[in-house]
Design an enzyme around this catalytic site. Sequence first.
Site, short mmCIF file in Angstrom:
data_model
loop_
_atom_site.label_atom_id
_atom_site.label_comp_id
_atom_site.label_asym_id
_atom_site.label_seq_id
_atom_site.Cartn_x
_atom_site.Cartn_y
_atom_site.Cartn_z
N GLY A 1 1.77 -3.01 -6.24
CA GLY A 1 1.54 -1.02 -5.98
C GLY A 1 -0.10 -0.38 -5.93
O GLY A 1 -0.84 -1.56 -4.85
N GLY A 2 -0.01 -0.50 -7.06
CA GLY A 2 -1.34 0.88 -7.52
C GLY A 2 -2.34 0.39 -7.10
O GLY A 2 -3.38 1.03 -6.28
N TRP B 1 1.30 -1.52 0.08
CA TRP B 1 -0.11 -0.03 0.07
C TRP B 1 0.99 1.26 0.17
O TRP B 1 0.56 2.51 -0.14
CB TRP B 1 -1.66 0.42 1.13
CG TRP B 1 -2.15 -0.68 1.20
CD1 TRP B 1 -1.61 -1.85 0.78
CD2 TRP B 1 -3.12 -0.39 1.91
NE1 TRP B 1 -3.17 -2.66 0.42
CE2 TRP B 1 -4.15 -2.28 1.62
CE3 TRP B 1 -2.91 -0.24 3.49
CZ2 TRP B 1 -4.92 -2.64 2.35
CZ3 TRP B 1 -4.60 -0.75 4.26
CH2 TRP B 1 -5.81 -1.97 3.33
N LYS B 2 2.00 1.36 0.05
CA LYS B 2 2.91 2.33 0.73
C LYS B 2 2.41 3.55 1.33
O LYS B 2 1.82 2.89 2.22
CB LYS B 2 3.16 2.77 -0.80
CG LYS B 2 4.07 1.26 -2.22
CD LYS B 2 4.21 2.55 -3.25
CE LYS B 2 4.73 1.54 -4.19
NZ LYS B 2 5.14 1.72 -5.56
N GLU C 1 11.17 -6.39 -9.11
CA GLU C 1 10.48 -5.07 -9.44
C GLU C 1 11.71 -3.64 -10.16
O GLU C 1 12.16 -3.21 -9.22
CB GLU C 1 10.45 -4.57 -7.60
CG GLU C 1 9.08 -4.72 -7.12
CD GLU C 1 8.32 -4.69 -6.03
OE1 GLU C 1 6.94 -4.73 -6.45
OE2 GLU C 1 8.86 -2.90 -5.80
N HIS D 1 12.98 -2.28 -0.44
CA HIS D 1 11.95 -1.38 -1.73
C HIS D 1 12.88 -0.67 -2.31
O HIS D 1 13.25 0.38 -2.05
CB HIS D 1 10.81 -0.73 -1.11
CG HIS D 1 9.45 -0.98 -2.61
ND1 HIS D 1 9.94 0.43 -3.24
CD2 HIS D 1 8.95 -1.43 -3.45
CE1 HIS D 1 9.17 0.29 -4.29
NE2 HIS D 1 7.71 -0.86 -3.86
P1 13P Z 1 2.92 -0.40 -8.87
O1 13P Z 1 2.14 -1.64 -8.93
O2 13P Z 1 1.44 0.86 -8.29
O3 13P Z 1 3.45 -0.07 -10.60
O4 13P Z 1 4.45 -0.63 -8.04
C1 13P Z 1 4.78 -1.90 -7.51
C2 13P Z 1 5.45 -1.47 -6.53
O5 13P Z 1 7.09 -0.86 -6.19
C3 13P Z 1 5.29 -2.71 -5.74
O6 13P Z 1 6.11 -3.04 -4.42
#
Ligand code: 13P
Length: 254
Positions: free
Chosen positions: A237-238, A11-12, A170, A98
């Site tokens: 992520g998003g 979720w950041k 990633e 990350h």
């Molecule tokens: P996104 O899926 O938003 O590109 O982010 C990937 C991510 O950094 C997951 O840790």
Amino acid sequence: MTRPKIVAGNWKMNKTAEEAKALTADVINLSRAELKGKAKLILCVPFPFLMQTRAQTDGSAVGVGAQNCSEHDSGAYTGEVSATMLKSAGIPYVILGHSERRQYFGENGPLLAKKVDKVLATGLTPIFCCGEPLEIREKGTHETLVKEQVQQSLFHLSADDLKKVIIAYEPVWAIGTGKTASSQQAQEMHAVIRKHIAGKYGDAVAQSIPILYGGSVKPDNAKELFACQDVDGGLVGGASLKARDFIDIAKGAE
Ligand code: 13P
């Protein structure tokens, strides 16, 4: 060998406590209603929401993780959170290294090796991230860099400890950009990582380690990515901020 599929949401730094509660509830409900339970779901949420998310997911198949932790045990480190604290709060997973931590907070291989040690010694499962920035991909040295990242932070481990690690590849150029690595690019890099591990630890160990792909994973590309031989799921992520999308991505892993 068949490795379990894992779909983890990162979720950041997003959501309020109320929004986090609603998103978690939606993920639990949709996963119960629509998934076959073949893929392990994990929600990596901001620190303030860990306890409430854990309470909500108790009794469900959804796991909870943090997004970082300290390399120290305890003491005068204002603002930091230790692996022991996470353990005592019942949190089994933690993302380490990350690319946003590497880029904005100066985290590097040797520091991450210490964090990995701390997390494993505490009995938690690290989700260790690696991946190259755009300029390295363009130079063509991405394989070397990613192998180095894995080596610097993981290759001091015993085989038994390494087997407890989840790796996430990633590519930085694919994070939050909408530009996904093609399934061929993902498979290539996952195979490079696995082969590198096999070179040091042997094939059986390398084959047992889950390697997740992260970088613009969406409902419409998840299935193809997760179908690759060496791609064992995703770190999202998003798209993990919407329960509908996250569950549709998880369907791609079943
Ligand atoms: P996104 O899926 O938003 O590109 O982010 C990937 C991510 O950094 C997951 O840790």
